[in-house]
Write a protein that holds these residues in place. Sequence first.
Motif, short mmCIF file in Angstrom:
data_model
loop_
_atom_site.label_atom_id
_atom_site.label_comp_id
_atom_site.label_asym_id
_atom_site.label_seq_id
_atom_site.Cartn_x
_atom_site.Cartn_y
_atom_site.Cartn_z
N MET A 134 0.84 -1.20 0.00
CA MET A 134 0.00 0.00 0.00
C MET A 134 0.87 1.25 0.00
N ALA A 135 0.53 2.23 -0.84
CA ALA A 135 1.27 3.50 -0.87
C ALA A 135 1.03 4.24 0.44
N CYS A 136 2.05 4.96 0.92
CA CYS A 136 1.89 5.72 2.17
C CYS A 136 1.17 7.03 1.86
N LYS A 137 0.04 7.25 2.55
CA LYS A 137 -0.80 8.43 2.33
C LYS A 137 -0.01 9.74 2.53
N PHE A 138 0.83 9.77 3.57
CA PHE A 138 1.55 11.02 3.86
C PHE A 138 2.77 11.21 2.95
N CYS A 139 3.34 10.13 2.45
CA CYS A 139 4.39 10.26 1.42
C CYS A 139 3.78 10.89 0.17
N GLU A 140 2.57 10.46 -0.17
CA GLU A 140 1.88 11.01 -1.34
C GLU A 140 1.58 12.50 -1.15
N ILE A 141 1.14 12.86 0.05
CA ILE A 141 0.84 14.28 0.33
C ILE A 141 2.13 15.10 0.27
N ALA A 142 3.21 14.57 0.83
CA ALA A 142 4.51 15.27 0.77
C ALA A 142 4.96 15.46 -0.69
N LYS B 109 10.02 13.11 4.44
CA LYS B 109 10.47 11.72 4.27
C LYS B 109 9.71 10.81 5.23
N HIS B 110 9.70 9.53 4.92
CA HIS B 110 8.95 8.56 5.72
C HIS B 110 9.76 8.10 6.94
N TYR B 111 9.33 8.52 8.12
CA TYR B 111 9.89 8.02 9.38
C TYR B 111 8.72 7.56 10.24
N GLU B 112 8.99 6.67 11.17
CA GLU B 112 7.89 6.18 12.01
C GLU B 112 8.08 6.49 13.49
N SER B 113 9.35 6.85 13.89
CA SER B 113 9.57 7.26 15.28
C SER B 113 10.53 8.44 15.32
N ILE B 114 10.45 9.23 16.38
CA ILE B 114 11.26 10.44 16.51
C ILE B 114 12.75 10.13 16.43
N ARG C 199 2.61 3.77 17.77
CA ARG C 199 1.85 2.58 18.18
C ARG C 199 1.89 1.56 17.05
N PRO C 200 3.06 0.93 16.88
CA PRO C 200 3.22 0.03 15.75
C PRO C 200 2.27 -1.17 15.79
N PHE C 201 1.62 -1.40 16.93
CA PHE C 201 0.73 -2.56 17.05
C PHE C 201 -0.65 -2.30 16.46
N ILE C 202 -0.93 -1.04 16.09
CA ILE C 202 -2.22 -0.75 15.45
C ILE C 202 -2.05 -0.81 13.94
N PRO C 203 -2.85 -1.64 13.25
CA PRO C 203 -2.68 -1.74 11.79
C PRO C 203 -3.07 -0.43 11.09
N GLU C 204 -2.38 -0.12 9.98
CA GLU C 204 -2.72 1.08 9.21
C GLU C 204 -4.17 1.00 8.74
N GLY C 205 -4.82 2.16 8.70
CA GLY C 205 -6.22 2.19 8.26
C GLY C 205 -6.69 3.62 8.19
N GLU C 206 -8.00 3.81 8.19
CA GLU C 206 -8.57 5.15 8.01
C GLU C 206 -8.04 6.13 9.06
N LEU C 207 -7.92 5.65 10.31
CA LEU C 207 -7.50 6.56 11.39
C LEU C 207 -6.07 6.28 11.87
N LYS C 208 -5.30 5.48 11.12
CA LYS C 208 -3.94 5.16 11.54
C LYS C 208 -2.99 5.22 10.35
N VAL C 209 -2.04 6.14 10.42
CA VAL C 209 -1.02 6.26 9.38
C VAL C 209 0.34 6.10 10.08
N ASN C 210 1.18 5.20 9.58
CA ASN C 210 2.47 4.95 10.24
C ASN C 210 3.47 6.09 10.06
N HIS C 211 3.40 6.79 8.92
CA HIS C 211 4.29 7.93 8.66
C HIS C 211 4.14 8.92 9.82
N LEU C 212 5.24 9.18 10.51
CA LEU C 212 5.20 10.01 11.72
C LEU C 212 4.48 11.35 11.48
#
Lengths: 146, 146
Positions: free
Chosen positions: B1-9, B44-49, B87-100
């Motif tokens: 799946m394409a990253c929603k926030f990478c696309e916005i960036a 850029k795509h990062y998931e933690s600070i 919260r890496p344990f929550i799967p990506e979805g409508e309300l969860k985007v991994n891109h920090l």
Amino acid sequence: MACKFCEIAAGKEKQRVFAENAHAAALLDYRPIVPGHSLVIPKKHYESIAQIPTAELHAIFALVGDVEKAVMGATGAQGVDLQQHFRPFIPEGELKVNHLHFHILPRKPYDELFEKMEAVTAMRARPKPGELEAMAKKIKTAMDKG
Amino acid sequence: MACKFCEIAAGKEKQRVFAENAHAAALLDYRPIVPGHSLVIPKKHYESIAQIPTAELHAIFALVGDVEKAVMGATGAQGVDLQQHFRPFIPEGELKVNHLHFHILPRKPYDELFEKMEAVTAMRARPKPGELEAMAKKIKTAMDKG
């Protein structure tokens, strides 16, 4: 009234301070929402992010990264929340300190905090077409004014 | 799946992006908790600070400071909350985007969010003597291990 976090930065309540660097200190919140609830504070007194000089902000975030990792390790949490609140309209008191602080909350799947936050998730609106665009323009105008 | 926030960036959904700099972009959350609910993301795509290189973290926080001010101006809010969740344990979805992403929420006295958060405030424990000290030692040990 003396600032509680200025006092801690100056060496008071050493037993709940667990890390520091040149510009920031890490300590446990004395009224934790979850076990391991930590705070990272600038050593100097600031009340909003925009007030913090760049070098100090970097030191704060270097410590935030290390503390997040250590707090997850110490509590067995797989996730972590970072929160910082600027609410000058709330008077200082037992649960409100004006000295800027970042909350670090270790998170686990389906923890009690998740359950309590469901009421907040339920607040998430579905804006009508054009609403977000209008808000984006409004914020853009405010940014251009500086 | 394409990253929603990478696309916005990369320039998608321009109508809800209202500011950017070399390393960060600011946009409206499409399911706002409160009107003006904004996000600041690294381009850029990062998931933690801890993953974010220093120069990019500085650019992100320069934008966070400006956005907080503009969002308060545009909404008439006197306060603002900053939140970031790992919260890496929550799967990506409508309300969860991994891109920090940092959430920026304008706050007013006794707003609906305050009311909903009372259940979280009620969770704040009163640790027994020695409990915080023991936790501080545990986290310190985790920090020393790195």
